[in-house]
Design a protein around this motif. Structure first.
Motif, PDB file in Angstrom:
ATOM      1  N   ASN A 817     -11.262  69.881   4.907  1.00  0.00           N
ATOM      2  CA  ASN A 817     -10.436  69.680   6.107  1.00  0.00           C
ATOM      3  C   ASN A 817     -11.218  69.029   7.249  1.00  0.00           C
ATOM      4  N   SER A 818     -11.995  68.010   6.923  1.00  0.00           N
ATOM      5  CA  SER A 818     -12.774  67.309   7.945  1.00  0.00           C
ATOM      6  C   SER A 818     -11.849  66.604   8.931  1.00  0.00           C
ATOM      7  N   LYS A 819     -12.340  66.436  10.166  1.00  0.00           N
ATOM      8  CA  LYS A 819     -11.495  65.842  11.215  1.00  0.00           C
ATOM      9  C   LYS A 819     -12.248  64.751  11.980  1.00  0.00           C
ATOM     10  N   ALA A 820     -12.922  63.878  11.261  1.00  0.00           N
ATOM     11  CA  ALA A 820     -13.593  62.738  11.895  1.00  0.00           C
ATOM     12  C   ALA A 820     -12.684  61.519  11.813  1.00  0.00           C
ATOM     13  N   ASN A 821     -12.836  60.603  12.749  1.00  0.00           N
ATOM     14  CA  ASN A 821     -12.071  59.350  12.708  1.00  0.00           C
ATOM     15  C   ASN A 821     -12.694  58.345  11.754  1.00  0.00           C
ATOM     16  N   MET A 822     -13.971  58.500  11.494  1.00  0.00           N
ATOM     17  CA  MET A 822     -14.628  57.610  10.539  1.00  0.00           C
ATOM     18  C   MET A 822     -15.823  58.326   9.916  1.00  0.00           C
ATOM     19  N   ILE A 823     -15.976  58.104   8.622  1.00  0.00           N
ATOM     20  CA  ILE A 823     -17.163  58.553   7.894  1.00  0.00           C
ATOM     21  C   ILE A 823     -17.926  57.302   7.479  1.00  0.00           C
ATOM     22  N   VAL A 824     -19.210  57.279   7.756  1.00  0.00           N
ATOM     23  CA  VAL A 824     -20.060  56.183   7.299  1.00  0.00           C
ATOM     24  C   VAL A 824     -20.996  56.741   6.235  1.00  0.00           C
ATOM     25  N   LEU A 825     -20.803  56.263   5.005  1.00  0.00           N
ATOM     26  CA  LEU A 825     -21.604  56.743   3.885  1.00  0.00           C
ATOM     27  C   LEU A 825     -22.698  55.724   3.608  1.00  0.00           C
ATOM     28  N   SER A 826     -23.745  55.834   4.405  1.00  0.00           N
ATOM     29  CA  SER A 826     -24.891  54.936   4.264  1.00  0.00           C
ATOM     30  C   SER A 826     -25.770  55.482   3.158  1.00  0.00           C
ATOM     31  N   ILE A 853      -9.730  61.949   6.333  1.00  0.00           N
ATOM     32  CA  ILE A 853     -10.480  60.951   7.100  1.00  0.00           C
ATOM     33  C   ILE A 853      -9.795  59.594   6.961  1.00  0.00           C
ATOM     34  N   PRO A 854      -9.428  58.924   8.064  1.00  0.00           N
ATOM     35  CA  PRO A 854      -8.674  57.659   7.966  1.00  0.00           C
ATOM     36  C   PRO A 854      -9.524  56.428   7.675  1.00  0.00           C
ATOM     37  N   SER A 855     -10.828  56.459   8.008  1.00  0.00           N
ATOM     38  CA  SER A 855     -11.677  55.278   7.833  1.00  0.00           C
ATOM     39  C   SER A 855     -12.987  55.666   7.153  1.00  0.00           C
ATOM     40  N   ILE A 856     -13.360  54.888   6.144  1.00  0.00           N
ATOM     41  CA  ILE A 856     -14.602  55.162   5.411  1.00  0.00           C
ATOM     42  C   ILE A 856     -15.379  53.855   5.270  1.00  0.00           C
ATOM     43  N   VAL A 857     -16.636  53.883   5.657  1.00  0.00           N
ATOM     44  CA  VAL A 857     -17.553  52.800   5.304  1.00  0.00           C
ATOM     45  C   VAL A 857     -18.363  53.302   4.116  1.00  0.00           C
ATOM     46  N   MET A 858     -18.365  52.523   3.031  1.00  0.00           N
ATOM     47  CA  MET A 858     -18.973  53.009   1.791  1.00  0.00           C
ATOM     48  C   MET A 858     -19.733  51.887   1.109  1.00  0.00           C
ATOM     49  N   SER A 859     -20.558  52.264   0.124  1.00  0.00           N
ATOM     50  CA  SER A 859     -21.341  51.272  -0.610  1.00  0.00           C
ATOM     51  C   SER A 859     -20.866  51.176  -2.054  1.00  0.00           C
ATOM     52  N   LEU A 860     -20.816  49.952  -2.574  1.00  0.00           N
ATOM     53  CA  LEU A 860     -20.354  49.724  -3.949  1.00  0.00           C
ATOM     54  C   LEU A 860     -21.489  49.793  -4.957  1.00  0.00           C
ATOM     55  N   TRP A 861     -22.719  49.755  -4.486  1.00  0.00           N
ATOM     56  CA  TRP A 861     -23.883  49.902  -5.355  1.00  0.00           C
ATOM     57  C   TRP A 861     -25.059  50.392  -4.514  1.00  0.00           C
ATOM     58  N   LYS A 862     -26.212  50.499  -5.137  1.00  0.00           N
ATOM     59  CA  LYS A 862     -27.398  51.011  -4.457  1.00  0.00           C
ATOM     60  C   LYS A 862     -27.974  49.923  -3.544  1.00  0.00           C
TER      61      LYS A 862
END
Length: 956
Positions: A817-826, A853-862
């Motif tokens: 139940n996270s409540k952030a507007n954006m998660i950045v998965l660096s 979470i409505p927005s996610i920045v994510m990586s497709l590879w290493k």
């Protein structure tokens, strides 16, 4: 697939009445018990020999009838195990006559039960039910022990299960389970009860729930019977079904080969269980395309079925062999003959209304379709739908929904093939008229599943339905240009696309504003959380090098209890809160006009459906829509995989990049719209579209702000005001310390610099612990993770982020139940994972979306550590300037390229791995959001005011 029937040897129930002394009572009991134990171990001949000697002595010494009664009953069960059902019934009736004279109610009930079992194996269900019910009635009247009640209740459940009355069967299985748990007997047949439950879920398509009970059956069976006991073969058969459903064909074959050895050694070749194992193995060999071996085993099963005169098993084997011929389009006359013979048998056993009869007629329809006999084809389709009790206006009454879907698909194929022959549009219209019926049936089946996992599996299985239907709509649209066909095509492309994720998000919104009391919602959440925790513990214990069997068993028990508790909670929600049922099935219908109304003048949405044969693509802008089809699926998958491999190896990708651009965007891209929203499908999810190269040599990155979404419905859902959170603080970043082998040298610098930019809070080193995330995941507008991720493609729920002290799994994130507007998965590979067709990538990013979470920045590879830091810092700089998330990420990448022109670091591998998924609207970064910032600002303000006041005062 025809339902496999299984059988459990029922432990002998002894009479408690005293015996005379002519032949010692204790001796008679001991010999009967010894024979029963041997029977339970599968040593039937030895057991029979003991009782023959005992009966001889009883006759020689003219012993009391009560001794004969109990011994006849024990022998009846052993003869039954040997497959001689008539002789078994004869012995049981001899026991019954004696018991009736002595009014031995318990033995009377036991005799009725044994006679009922014999009728069951002879497929006489009316007689079976009659004797089982009489047995149960007597046991209840005399208030016998729970174990005896479990025997009769379980047997009745088997009958109702076979007759397709699964609700009644499940209720009886659960009663039998409760009786056995109450009886406290360590050696019992709980495993067989769980097999029954698993089979009901399995044949309804709910594989996830079936696996819960299959694993429990395995655990209980090994304790009660031991690994090589013949009773375990029913557990193995059931588990082999699960393995096949999961695509683990070699493991399934190994388990069934083990079954064959046990059953052949125990029962011999000429036995129903050996017959069953041969056709089970044949089914498994079909899945690995070993057709000759499969045909050999089917014929062996038929041969055994004939010799032992087992009507059911013979009919099953004939059906399976016929299906092999149909699938390979060979021996159609022989296939038709086999099906007609088995149909007569099945009608005699089950009557005309049955899923098995519907399956038989469906197979006959398939034969006649291949033969081109339209009249017989349509006649058999009609009979199949009648046998399935299909009524499009009352889907709840359908007893063969899977067969009904397949029948309608077969009819659609007939119409489509007719169109290909004569190009008469009437055939397409006939096929189009069936689309809603097929879709409604599929949704109806899915809505009866208890888990998202099963819904996803089922969606994958029937994805071909939607590809076929899309093709029909595309043809009709291009033939007629009528908008309704375009609209229907768009609806179909969205149906079963990330439906479980959409359902989860809509559920969050409903729970916030709905009618369900808070206490009930809290109970639901705590139960779900506990269940996910137990599932995780089971997974890790099962894969441990030294699993604790007792602990593992307790976890399986707890999973069933929590699963049942959650089912009860949802039954309450469905019954008492009508809106919940609506939200739980997810609002899937969406109008093109609704989408266009949500787009600005500078945005285009391109959505793809990649099937087994065709690629369908839509381009939607505020004032236009186009639909294209290309039959290039295999070619596109191969090019995409090559592209990805070249990219990861840092090889030249220019040619592949251009090819993909032409296939995916050449005719669809609107060059005037700068914001490009991609809804990818299948392997296309692995492509960063930014690096596709157009005919003028430029990258998409040069001109377009690109973002990604799981579906158009998700794109619209995540733009809602509900998913814009008002958080007390602005930013928090996590950067654990790792040992030398896993160290991320730049992660702490990354967190420090971004924290400085945003005046955020840092959790570095020993502070970057999982507990700090769980405690603070509702307090920050942006949560940033500079850490490793572990990806488990086989079990995506256990993908994880690696904190300082422990791992945070996707399973835990789902219920966080996270409540952030954006998660950045660096972090490495956070956008990577197992692809589920239609549902997309089972990644860490998806888990955060599911939690709200409505927005996610994510990586497709290493992505390399240093390059990650550079891009991330610039991303925040542009975000702080008020840029949209997609534009900020684009500009950060362009800046990186400017700095590295001509360098090997300009290769897309180093910079294109990060993408933005979900809502891309600008996100305010208030540099004074930190409480310390406000304190400093306030102190500075006070000092300034004091200085100005003194200066003003001194001027007078």
């Amino acid at each position: 697939m025809v339902k496999q029937i299984f059988y459990i040897y029922l432990i002998f129930l002894f009479s408690s009445i005293g015996y005379g002394q002519a032949l010692d009572r204790a001796y008679v009991i001991s010999e009967n018990k010894k024979a029963s134990e041997l029977n339970r171990e599968g040593k039937f001949l030895q057991a029979n020999e003991i009782l023959d000697k005992l009966l001889k002595r009883l006759k020689e010494e003219n012993s009391e009838d009560k001794f004969f009664s109990s011994t006849y009953q024990t022998k009846a069960k052993i003869v039954q195990s040997l497959g001689n059902y008539k002789e078994s019934s004869k012995l049981a009736r001899q026991s019954l006559l004696i018991s009736l004279k002595s009014h031995d109610s318990l033995n009377i009930a036991d005799s009725y039960n044994t006679i009922g079992i014999n009728h069951y194996f002879e497929a006489d269900y009316d007689s079976t039910t009659y004797y089982y019910e009489k047995s149960l009635e007597i046991k209840k009247n005399i208030k016998t022990d729970p174990y005896a009640l479990a025997v009769s209740t379980y047997n009745l459940a088997l009958v109702y299960d076979d007759l397709g009355e699964t609700e009644k069967a499940m209720k009886l299985y659960k009663q039998a389970e409760n009786y056995l748990l109450e009886s406290k007997q360590s050696k019992n047949f709980l495993s067989d009860v769980y097999v029954g439950m698993a089979l009901i879920y399995f044949y309804s398509g709910d594989i996830s729930k079936a696996e819960v009970y299959a694993e429990k059956a395995m655990e209980k069976g090994l304790i009660s019977y031991g690994e090589f006991n013949p009773n375990m073969t029913f557990v193995y058969t059931n588990y082999a079904n699960i393995l096949e459903a999961e695509g683990k064909y070699d493991e399934s074959i190994a388990l069934l080969e083990k079954n064959l050895k046990i059953r052949t050694a125990t029962y011999g070749e000429l036995h129903r269980w050996t017959c069953e194992t041969y056709y089970d193995l044949a089914n498994a060999y079909v899945l690995v395309k070993s057709y000759d071996k499969a045909e050999k085993y089917y014929k062996k099963a038929i041969e055994i079925g004939k010799k032992i005169n087992s009507r059911q098993y013979l009919a099953n084997a004939r059906n399976f062999l016929a299906q092999l011929y149909i699938d390979r389009e060979i021996h159609l006359d022989e296939s038709e003959r086999l099906l007609k013979v088995s149909l007569d048998t099945n009608i005699d056993i089950y009557g005309y209304k049955s899923d098995l009869i519907a399956e038989n007629y469906l197979q006959l329809a398939a034969v006649n379709k291949l033969k081109g006999d339209e009249s017989l084809f349509l006649e058999h389709i009609k009979k199949s739908l009648e046998a399935a009790n299909y009524n499009q206006d009352d889907l709840g009454a359908v007893i063969g929904p899977l067969q009904a879907v397949d029948a309608l698909m077969l009819v659609s194929e007939w119409y489509n093939e007719s169109y290909e022959k004569d190009h008469k549009i009437a055939h397409l219209i006939d096929s189009y008229e069936l689309i809603d019926q097929k879709t409604s049936l599929i949704k109806h089946i899915q809505n009866n599943f208890s888990s998202d996992r099963s819904r996803i599996d089922f969606a994958n299985k029937y994805r071909e339905v939607f590809e076929m239907n899309l093709g029909i709509c595309w043809l009709l649209y291009h033939e007629t240009l009528e908008h309704k066909y375009l609209q229907k095509a768009f609806e179909l492309s969205e149906t079963n696309r990330n439906t479980t994720l959409l359902k989860g998000l809509q559920g969050i919104e409903y729970r916030a504003f709905g009618e369900i009391p808070k206490a009930k919602l809290e109970l639901e959440h705590s139960t779900k959380k506990a269940l996910e925790r137990i599932k995780m513990d089971i997974f890790f214990e099962k894969n441990s090098s030294e699993p604790d069997k007792e602990y593992y068993g307790s976890l399986l028990d707890e999973r069933i209890l929590l699963s049942n508790k959650l089912d009860s909670i949802y039954k309450d929600f469905y019954k008492n809160y009508p809106k919940f049922k609506t939200i739980s099935s997810a609002k899937e219908l969406i109008k093109i006009e609704d989408v266009q109304a949500n787009l600005d003048d500078d945005t285009q949405v391109i959505t793809y459906f990649l099937g087994e044969q065709s690629l369908f693509s839509f381009n939607i802008t505020k004032d236009s829509i186009s639909l294209l089809r290309a039959d290039i699926a295999d070619k596109l998958v191969n090019i995409t995989n090559d592209f990805k491999n070249h990219l990861i190896k840092r090889e030249n990708i220019d040619e592949l990049s251009y090819d993909l651009f032409m296939y995916l965007l050449g005719q669809q891209l609107d060059r005037d719209k700068r914001n490009l929203v991609i809804v990818a499908d299948n392997v296309l999810n692995y492509i960063p579209f930014e690096i596709l190269r157009s005919s003028d040599g430029s990258l998409l990155l040069d001109k377009y702000n690109i973002s990604y979404n799981g579906s158009v419905r998700l794109f619209m859902e995540l733009k809602k005001e509900f998913f814009k959170y008002d958080t007390p603080q602005n930013w928090a970043g996590f950067a654990p310390s790792y040992d030398d082998k896993e160290i991320l040298a730049s992660s702490k610098e990354e967190i420090n610099e971004i924290a400085s930019l945003t005046n955020g809070i840092k959790f570095i080193g020993e502070d970057a612990i999982k507990e700090n995330f769980m405690l603070h995941n509702k307090e920050y507008s942006i949560l940033h993770f500079a850490m490793h991720a572990r990806i488990d493609n086989e079990n995506p729920l256990y993908n994880s982020l690696v904190f300082e002290d422990s791992e945070l799994t996707a399973s835990e994130i789902y219920t966080s139940n996270s409540k952030a507007n954006m998660i950045v998965l660096s972090a490495c590979n956070t956008g990577f994972g197992k692809i589920e067709k239609g549902e997309g990538v089972m990644s860490m990013a998806r888990a955060f979306h599911f939690s709200g979470i409505p927005s996610i920045v994510m990586s497709l590879w290493k992505v390399p550590d240093q390059e990650t830091k550079t891009i991330m810092i610039d991303f925040y700089r542009y975000l702080k300037k008020g840029k949209s998330k997609s534009e900020a990420l684009r500009m950060a990448k362009l800046r990186y390229l400017d700095k590295n022109q001509g360098s090997v670091l300009a290769h897309p591998y180093y910079w294109s791995g990060f993408v933005i998924n979900g809502n891309t609207e600008p996100l305010a970064i208030n540099s004074m959001n930190s409480p310390w910032g406000w304190i400093v600002f306030a102190v500075f303000g006070i000092l300034l005011m004091s200085y100005l006041f003194k200066k003003f005062k001194s001027s007078f």
